[in-house]
Motif scaffolding. Structure first.
Motif, PDB file in Angstrom:
ATOM      1  N   GLU A  73      16.861  24.558 -72.052  1.00 23.57           N
ATOM      2  CA  GLU A  73      16.150  24.341 -70.784  1.00 23.57           C
ATOM      3  C   GLU A  73      16.574  23.016 -70.183  1.00 23.57           C
ATOM      4  OE1 GLU A  73      13.449  25.213 -68.853  1.00 23.57           O
ATOM      5  OE2 GLU A  73      13.041  27.157 -69.785  1.00 23.57           O
ATOM      6  N   LYS A  74      16.402  22.870 -68.896  1.00 16.94           N
ATOM      7  CA  LYS A  74      16.536  21.558 -68.287  1.00 16.94           C
ATOM      8  C   LYS A  74      15.408  20.662 -68.779  1.00 16.94           C
ATOM      9  CE  LYS A  74      14.684  20.953 -64.153  1.00 16.94           C
ATOM     10  NZ  LYS A  74      13.222  20.818 -64.131  1.00 16.94           N
ATOM     11  N   PRO A  75      15.493  19.349 -68.707  1.00 18.15           N
ATOM     12  CA  PRO A  75      16.568  18.608 -68.076  1.00 18.15           C
ATOM     13  C   PRO A  75      17.794  18.518 -68.991  1.00 18.15           C
ATOM     14  CG  PRO A  75      14.947  17.081 -68.958  1.00 18.15           C
ATOM     15  CD  PRO A  75      14.433  18.458 -69.220  1.00 18.15           C
TER      16      PRO A  75
ATOM     17  N   HIS B  75      15.226  28.713 -64.352  1.00 14.05           N
ATOM     18  CA  HIS B  75      14.313  29.848 -64.174  1.00 14.05           C
ATOM     19  C   HIS B  75      14.281  30.374 -62.734  1.00 14.05           C
ATOM     20  CE1 HIS B  75      11.297  26.818 -62.955  1.00 14.05           C
ATOM     21  NE2 HIS B  75      10.601  27.807 -62.436  1.00 14.05           N
ATOM     22  N   TYR B  76      14.804  29.572 -61.784  1.00 12.40           N
ATOM     23  CA  TYR B  76      14.848  30.092 -60.411  1.00 12.40           C
ATOM     24  C   TYR B  76      15.795  31.294 -60.298  1.00 12.40           C
ATOM     25  CZ  TYR B  76      11.560  27.264 -57.932  1.00 12.40           C
ATOM     26  OH  TYR B  76      10.382  26.749 -57.466  1.00 12.40           O
ATOM     27  N   LEU B  77      16.817  31.331 -61.163  1.00 15.69           N
ATOM     28  CA  LEU B  77      17.747  32.466 -61.099  1.00 15.69           C
ATOM     29  C   LEU B  77      17.094  33.740 -61.620  1.00 15.69           C
ATOM     30  CD1 LEU B  77      21.131  30.892 -62.201  1.00 15.69           C
ATOM     31  CD2 LEU B  77      20.383  31.487 -59.906  1.00 15.69           C
TER      32      LEU B  77
ATOM     33  N   SER C   2       2.393  22.412 -54.137  1.00 12.25           N
ATOM     34  CA  SER C   2       1.155  21.711 -53.795  1.00 12.25           C
ATOM     35  C   SER C   2       0.689  20.854 -54.968  1.00 12.25           C
ATOM     36  CB  SER C   2       0.072  22.709 -53.382  1.00 12.25           C
ATOM     37  OG  SER C   2      -0.089  23.662 -54.401  1.00 12.25           O
ATOM     38  N   ILE C   3       1.198  21.144 -56.169  1.00 10.48           N
ATOM     39  CA  ILE C   3       0.794  20.327 -57.317  1.00 10.48           C
ATOM     40  C   ILE C   3       1.465  18.951 -57.243  1.00 10.48           C
ATOM     41  CG2 ILE C   3       0.344  22.230 -58.923  1.00 10.48           C
ATOM     42  CD1 ILE C   3       3.160  21.671 -60.109  1.00 10.48           C
ATOM     43  N   GLY C   4       0.865  17.992 -57.953  1.00 14.21           N
ATOM     44  CA  GLY C   4       1.449  16.660 -58.005  1.00 14.21           C
ATOM     45  C   GLY C   4       2.162  16.459 -59.327  1.00 14.21           C
TER      46      GLY C   4
ATOM     47  N   GLY D  88      -0.271  14.530 -65.101  1.00 11.61           N
ATOM     48  CA  GLY D  88      -0.166  15.310 -66.340  1.00 11.61           C
ATOM     49  C   GLY D  88       1.169  15.074 -67.035  1.00 11.61           C
ATOM     50  N   ARG D  89       2.227  14.875 -66.265  1.00 11.80           N
ATOM     51  CA  ARG D  89       3.546  14.583 -66.867  1.00 11.80           C
ATOM     52  C   ARG D  89       4.228  13.458 -66.086  1.00 11.80           C
ATOM     53  NH1 ARG D  89       6.940  18.385 -63.586  1.00 11.80           N
ATOM     54  NH2 ARG D  89       8.491  18.778 -65.199  1.00 11.80           N
ATOM     55  N   TRP D  90       3.391  12.470 -65.723  1.00 10.42           N
ATOM     56  CA  TRP D  90       3.852  11.433 -64.809  1.00 10.42           C
ATOM     57  C   TRP D  90       5.097  10.704 -65.325  1.00 10.42           C
ATOM     58  CZ3 TRP D  90       5.004   6.471 -63.621  1.00 10.42           C
ATOM     59  CH2 TRP D  90       4.960   6.123 -62.264  1.00 10.42           C
TER      60      TRP D  90
ATOM     61  N   ARG E  77      16.512  14.985 -59.375  1.00  9.72           N
ATOM     62  CA  ARG E  77      16.986  15.509 -60.662  1.00  9.72           C
ATOM     63  C   ARG E  77      16.141  16.677 -61.132  1.00  9.72           C
ATOM     64  NH1 ARG E  77      17.193   9.674 -61.909  1.00  9.72           N
ATOM     65  NH2 ARG E  77      19.381   9.044 -61.964  1.00  9.72           N
ATOM     66  N   ASP E  78      14.853  16.632 -60.793  1.00  6.28           N
ATOM     67  CA  ASP E  78      13.933  17.658 -61.293  1.00  6.28           C
ATOM     68  C   ASP E  78      14.129  18.994 -60.577  1.00  6.28           C
ATOM     69  OD1 ASP E  78      11.654  18.428 -62.909  1.00  6.28           O
ATOM     70  OD2 ASP E  78      10.461  18.411 -61.071  1.00  6.28           O
ATOM     71  N   MET E  79      14.465  18.950 -59.296  1.00  4.74           N
ATOM     72  CA  MET E  79      14.498  20.198 -58.513  1.00  4.74           C
ATOM     73  C   MET E  79      15.831  20.464 -57.815  1.00  4.74           C
ATOM     74  SD  MET E  79      11.456  21.591 -58.847  1.00  4.74           S
ATOM     75  CE  MET E  79      11.304  22.805 -57.551  1.00  4.74           C
ATOM     76  N   VAL E  80      16.421  19.410 -57.200  1.00  4.18           N
ATOM     77  CA  VAL E  80      17.602  19.667 -56.357  1.00  4.18           C
ATOM     78  C   VAL E  80      18.824  19.979 -57.217  1.00  4.18           C
ATOM     79  CG1 VAL E  80      19.099  18.793 -54.532  1.00  4.18           C
ATOM     80  CG2 VAL E  80      16.690  18.140 -54.564  1.00  4.18           C
TER      81      VAL E  80
ATOM     82  N   ARG F 143       1.336  23.499 -49.038  1.00  4.16           N
ATOM     83  CA  ARG F 143       1.058  24.651 -49.911  1.00  4.16           C
ATOM     84  C   ARG F 143       2.303  25.000 -50.713  1.00  4.16           C
ATOM     85  NH1 ARG F 143       3.106  28.784 -46.389  1.00  4.16           N
ATOM     86  NH2 ARG F 143       3.040  27.915 -44.308  1.00  4.16           N
ATOM     87  N   ARG F 144       2.095  25.848 -51.717  1.00  3.31           N
ATOM     88  CA  ARG F 144       3.214  26.260 -52.560  1.00  3.31           C
ATOM     89  C   ARG F 144       4.007  27.323 -51.816  1.00  3.31           C
ATOM     90  NH1 ARG F 144       3.596  30.339 -57.051  1.00  3.31           N
ATOM     91  NH2 ARG F 144       5.227  29.547 -58.418  1.00  3.31           N
ATOM     92  N   MET F 145       5.275  27.081 -51.629  1.00  2.00           N
ATOM     93  CA  MET F 145       6.074  28.025 -50.861  1.00  2.00           C
ATOM     94  C   MET F 145       7.565  27.760 -51.125  1.00  2.00           C
ATOM     95  SD  MET F 145       7.919  28.191 -47.828  1.00  2.00           S
ATOM     96  CE  MET F 145       7.423  26.980 -46.620  1.00  2.00           C
TER      97      MET F 145
ATOM     98  N   LEU G 223      10.641  33.375 -51.975  1.00  2.00           N
ATOM     99  CA  LEU G 223      10.583  33.529 -53.434  1.00  2.00           C
ATOM    100  C   LEU G 223       9.153  33.477 -53.926  1.00  2.00           C
ATOM    101  CD1 LEU G 223      13.484  32.422 -52.794  1.00  2.00           C
ATOM    102  CD2 LEU G 223      13.364  31.232 -54.934  1.00  2.00           C
ATOM    103  N   GLN G 224       8.333  32.656 -53.275  1.00  2.73           N
ATOM    104  CA  GLN G 224       6.954  32.518 -53.685  1.00  2.73           C
ATOM    105  C   GLN G 224       6.164  31.881 -52.556  1.00  2.73           C
ATOM    106  OE1 GLN G 224       8.052  30.564 -57.267  1.00  2.73           O
ATOM    107  NE2 GLN G 224       7.865  28.530 -56.465  1.00  2.73           N
ATOM    108  N   PRO G 225       4.839  32.082 -52.466  1.00  3.32           N
ATOM    109  CA  PRO G 225       3.994  32.725 -53.477  1.00  3.32           C
ATOM    110  C   PRO G 225       4.198  34.238 -53.544  1.00  3.32           C
ATOM    111  CG  PRO G 225       2.694  32.181 -51.562  1.00  3.32           C
ATOM    112  CD  PRO G 225       4.053  31.602 -51.326  1.00  3.32           C
TER     113      PRO G 225
HETATM  114  C1  BG6 Z   1      10.388  22.879 -62.963  1.00  2.00           C
HETATM  115  C2  BG6 Z   1      10.111  21.446 -62.564  1.00  2.00           C
HETATM  116  O1  BG6 Z   1      11.730  23.059 -63.301  1.00  2.00           O
HETATM  117  O2  BG6 Z   1      10.058  23.755 -61.896  1.00  2.00           O
HETATM  118  C3  BG6 Z   1       8.663  21.275 -62.152  1.00  2.00           C
HETATM  119  O3  BG6 Z   1      10.389  20.593 -63.666  1.00  2.00           O
HETATM  120  C4  BG6 Z   1       8.304  22.263 -61.075  1.00  2.00           C
HETATM  121  O4  BG6 Z   1       8.432  19.955 -61.666  1.00  2.00           O
HETATM  122  C5  BG6 Z   1       8.691  23.689 -61.502  1.00  2.00           C
HETATM  123  O5  BG6 Z   1       6.907  22.191 -60.850  1.00  2.00           O
HETATM  124  C6  BG6 Z   1       8.511  24.662 -60.345  1.00  2.00           C
HETATM  125  O6  BG6 Z   1       8.680  25.970 -60.825  1.00  2.00           O
HETATM  126  P1  BG6 Z   1       7.963  27.185 -60.081  1.00  2.00           P
HETATM  127  O7  BG6 Z   1       8.527  28.407 -60.731  1.00  2.00           O
HETATM  128  O8  BG6 Z   1       6.484  27.001 -60.333  1.00  2.00           O
HETATM  129  O9  BG6 Z   1       8.297  27.044 -58.637  1.00  2.00           O
END
Ligand code: BG6
Length: 482
Positions: free
Chosen positions: A139-141, A170-172, A209-211, A214-216, A226-229, A336-338, A369-371
């Motif tokens: 898994e990443k990272p 997991h996006y794939l 929408s989450i911050g 929890g894993r600051w 690095r986390d997303m792009v 929002r989550r989108m 892709l979501q929600p």
């Molecule tokens: C992870 C990131 O890879 O993807 C998280 O480390 C992020 O920060 C998550 O919240 C988002 O995944 P999804 O499937 O909920 O959009």
């Protein structure tokens, strides 16, 4: 072929939240046998019963039905072993007790931080667990820059062949991402338009929408870039922009993705200053609920300048895409989550409808892709009625999954099944990861040289004003669906 699964980090968040529910869903769907052993290893000293109680509690928490005989029988497949997976002796004992049948295929899932990949792999090797018919999932990272990725990868490939290493993004595995490939390459009408003659711009948004609460600490070391792009957004961009592969074979698809990454225009300081935006959220409200700012989250260091939002205008220097901007943005604590890909097409070469064309937006393909998972083509047609000058309206051709009663499987179900089938098409090859890091590293280095700091945005907004300016400068705007 009979297969067993070994989850290292088997009592962690990823395993409990994603892996066991996905394996259970695969079993329910008849994709895996009841005799597959799922061995979870972790250091925590837990009894088998305490472990399965925990697996059940997490599944129930996600709304899973845990009262069924099927769930009970699934729990019977799980074996918990409390041990230090970096020790060869402990791994030998594990092999002897649970994984001694080398005729069975073995999938090892490293659901651990990458710092312990190398010691775990060496321990497995010394314990005789490494064999031809095994695969390893990571898994990443996968590092925090090109150099650290290379070092992690060298450790893995010192022991495993490249075709045994499955790097998950997991996006794939999200259904709509695969559906985008089907939509692009199975329909004759779309592909001829999929280029700079007809496409005006592409927008890829992954809003959360989450911050980071929890894993600051973990998040603060990475930041949105690095986390997303580096992974999710660039992988989506590859699927949108790649050439049609000759076959659906793993390396055909991955070669095409890799070519896109190598055509991304490298960013120098000037381009970085003009075409990238960093943001960090401050306190605000989401869905009417007040939320703290990034620097006020639990465990936060008040001086952090880590970005929780990134917007980038990227360009792909090849024949198909020359001149078409790809606008990327992602952030935490947005309204929002989108997650959405929007392909905006150019206007018709000559309009016979005058001003109306400008008022009714033109053609767009929206891939959400979501929600929810939607593919929608926005078109103009005539508004019904007796209006004199053919009044236009925008209508949508909707190809959403829900409309035909099918629900999409979770990304981890799809990807785990592909590992079990030994199909790496939807996994990322080392050269793709390298190329992605190369591009990202240049931006990070330029940010450091330029002393760039994130611009603040209020939690619950769509990011900093500079992100609007980035696209407005080109006479465009972010598409924000209802
Ligand atoms: C992870 C990131 O890879 O993807 C998280 O480390 C992020 O920060 C998550 O919240 C988002 O995944 P999804 O499937 O909920 O959009």
């Amino acid at each position: 072929m009979k297969t067993d699964v070994l989850v290292v980090g088997g009592e962690g968040d990823l395993a409990l939240r994603k892996l066991y529910p996905a394996l259970f869903a695969l079993r329910q769907g008849g994709w895996i046998d009841g005799d597959m052993r799922i061995v979870a290893v972790a250091r925590k000293s837990l009894t088998q019963e305490a472990f399965t109680t925990q697996v059940t509690a997490w599944y129930a928490d996600q709304g899973g039905e845990t009262g069924s005989a099927e769930w009970q029988s699934f729990l019977g497949q799980l074996v918990y072993a409390s041990l230090d997976a970096t020790t060869a002796d402990a791994m030998s004992e594990l092999r002897r007790r649970h994984l001694s049948d080398s005729e069975r295929e073995l999938v090892v899932y490293l659901a651990t931080p990458p710092q312990i990949f190398a010691p775990v792999c060496h321990a497995m090797d010394a314990a005789g667990l490494v064999r031809d018919n095994m695969r390893i999932v990571v898994e990443k990272p996968l590092g925090d820059d090109l150099e650290s990725f290379r070092s992690i990868n060298a450790d893995l490939t010192a022991i495993f062949r490249e075709d045994q290493v499955f790097r998950i993004d997991h996006y794939l595995g999200k259904e709509t991402v695969q559906n985008l490939m089907a939509t692009r390459f199975a329909n004759a009408f779309l592909e001829p338009l999929w280029n700079n003659r007809y496409v005006d711009n592409v927008q890829i948004t992954v809003a959360e929408s989450i911050g980071a609460g929890g894993r600051w600490d973990f998040y603060d070391r990475a930041g949105a870039m690095r986390d997303m792009v580096q992974n999710h957004l660039l992988q989506i961009l590859c699927i949108v922009a790649m050439e049609p592969p000759a076959h659906l074979a793993p390396d055909d698809v991955r070669n095409e993705k890799r070519k896109v990454l190598s055509c991304l225009r490298p960013m120098d300081d000037h381009i970085v200053r003009e075409n990238t935006v960093m943001g960090q959220y401050t306190a605000g409200a989401i869905g009417g609920k007040p939320v703290p700012g990034y620097l006020e989250e639990e465990g936060a260091s008040p001086k952090s300048v880590t970005e929780t939002f990134v917007a980038i205008k990227a360009e792909i220097d090849n024949w198909r895409w020359a001149g078409v901007p790809f606008y990327l943005r992602t952030g935490k604590r947005l309204q929002r989550r989108m997650a959405e890909i929007v392909v905006e097409f150019k206007d018709v070469p000559h309009s016979i409808f005058g001003q109306q064309m400008a008022q009714c937006c033109g053609n767009r393909l929206i891939i959400r892709l979501q929600p929810d998972e939607i593919i929608r083509l926005e078109m103009l047609n005539k508004q019904p009625g007796l209006g004199e000058d053919l009044p236009l309206r925008s209508v949508s051709l909707d190809l959403s999954f829900q409309s035909d009663g099918e629900s999409a499987p979770d990304a981890y179900q799809r990807l785990l099944l592909d590992v079990l089938r030994n199909n790496p098409t939807l996994f990322v090859r080392a050269d793709e990861v390298e190329q992605a890091w190369r591009w990202i590293d240049r931006i990070q280095e330029a940010w450091a040289r330029l002393g760039r700091h994130p611009q603040h945005y209020i939690a619950g907004s769509w990011g900093p004003s500079a992100a609007y300016a980035l696209i407005a400068r080109d006479g465009r705007s972010w598409y924000e669906s209802a």
